[in-house]
Design an enzyme around this catalytic site. Sequence first.
Site, PDB file in Angstrom:
ATOM      1  N   HIS A  34       0.864  -1.163   0.039  1.00  0.00           N
ATOM      2  CA  HIS A  34       0.032  -0.150   0.137  1.00  0.00           C
ATOM      3  C   HIS A  34       1.050   1.173   0.219  1.00  0.00           C
ATOM      4  O   HIS A  34       2.067   0.994   0.094  1.00  0.00           O
ATOM      5  CB  HIS A  34      -0.961  -0.254   1.091  1.00  0.00           C
ATOM      6  CG  HIS A  34      -0.304  -0.159   2.552  1.00  0.00           C
ATOM      7  ND1 HIS A  34       0.641   0.663   2.944  1.00  0.00           N
ATOM      8  CD2 HIS A  34      -0.394  -1.378   3.472  1.00  0.00           C
ATOM      9  CE1 HIS A  34       0.983   0.224   4.235  1.00  0.00           C
ATOM     10  NE2 HIS A  34       0.496  -1.108   4.361  1.00  0.00           N
ATOM     11  N   HIS A  37       3.885   1.374   2.455  1.00  0.00           N
ATOM     12  CA  HIS A  37       5.063   0.633   2.001  1.00  0.00           C
ATOM     13  C   HIS A  37       6.080   1.312   0.910  1.00  0.00           C
ATOM     14  O   HIS A  37       7.164   1.510   0.885  1.00  0.00           O
ATOM     15  CB  HIS A  37       4.659  -0.911   1.385  1.00  0.00           C
ATOM     16  CG  HIS A  37       3.959  -1.888   2.248  1.00  0.00           C
ATOM     17  ND1 HIS A  37       2.944  -2.407   2.300  1.00  0.00           N
ATOM     18  CD2 HIS A  37       4.668  -2.675   3.247  1.00  0.00           C
ATOM     19  CE1 HIS A  37       2.445  -3.206   2.966  1.00  0.00           C
ATOM     20  NE2 HIS A  37       3.573  -3.342   3.607  1.00  0.00           N
ATOM     21  N   ARG A 187      -4.056  -5.301   5.826  1.00  0.00           N
ATOM     22  CA  ARG A 187      -5.202  -6.087   6.593  1.00  0.00           C
ATOM     23  C   ARG A 187      -6.245  -5.139   6.386  1.00  0.00           C
ATOM     24  O   ARG A 187      -7.484  -5.445   6.679  1.00  0.00           O
ATOM     25  CB  ARG A 187      -4.917  -6.488   7.922  1.00  0.00           C
ATOM     26  CG  ARG A 187      -4.025  -7.661   8.144  1.00  0.00           C
ATOM     27  CD  ARG A 187      -3.899  -8.350   9.361  1.00  0.00           C
ATOM     28  NE  ARG A 187      -3.107  -9.540   9.777  1.00  0.00           N
ATOM     29  CZ  ARG A 187      -2.051  -9.697   9.745  1.00  0.00           C
ATOM     30  NH1 ARG A 187      -1.171  -8.627  10.137  1.00  0.00           N
ATOM     31  NH2 ARG A 187      -1.497 -10.797   9.812  1.00  0.00           N
TER      32      ARG A 187
END
Length: 282
Positions: A34, A37, A187
């Site tokens: 995402h 990162h 998540r």
Amino acid sequence: MQIFLSVKKMQEWAFQAKKHGETIALVPTMGALHAGHLELVRHAEKEADKVIVSIFVNPSQFGPKEDYKVYPRELEKDLRALSQLKVDAVFVPSLEDMYPEGYETWIDLEKLPGHLCGLTRQGHFRGVSTVVLKLFNICLPDAAIFGEKDFQQLLVIKKMVRDLNLAVRIVQHPILREHDGLAMSSRNMYLSEDERKNASVIHRSLDRAQKLYDSGERKSENLIQVINQMIEGAGGKVDYIKVCDLNTLNDLPAVDSDALIAVAAFFGKARLIDNIVLRAKE
Ligand code: PAF
């Protein structure tokens, strides 16, 4: 951008880079990248001559009832995103290469894993520290970048590096957040539309605790109570809320020195974590 699927090839490449006097920065990930990162990767460019991103969903850090099997895997999308950045190598090892038959060596810290996520995720940090040490030995980084969202992971890795005299600098990066404050996480993909909206309360509750602290509240139980009420009020199920020492993670009854407030809560099946650091006032 080169892609390495084997440990041997990745290690050879890293050896060559070092032989030519180049420094290496590693961003270890489990993929499903995402914007958070990608920010770590951008930061890595500033830390060394070469950047390696590893993508490996590490089974040894998941408990038997956790989401290893369903953890999002989006390799093609990840590679597309990384190819837009200054990434020299992506390491995507196979399970068999990382944990060959007969594998039996583990890194296990004595105290730090006995707090926060380690209490409900037995063996999680043993898996994390082991795979991170393996990644260091394969990718030979001078620097490795980790986000502060996984604050306990960051401490475990720093401790391992110190205790085992590893020649790698751990660079920590502030939490990256969505527009409503929710900490970025792979998540978050598990959240339904409603859960996604509600989950932003985690950050708001930490913000509220910060404001209470700024206006003089020092008792941990009062800070915890406010956070708990806000999260449960928005439909979350609290796993833990802790006010603890920034280095040892021991519980603090009152915030008289720098402290971490760490939260883990479920929204639907997504277990989300977040934290803030309260700085001691004069
Ligand atoms: O933070 C993660 O994504 C993982 O725990 C890590 C550090 C890549 C080890 O598998």
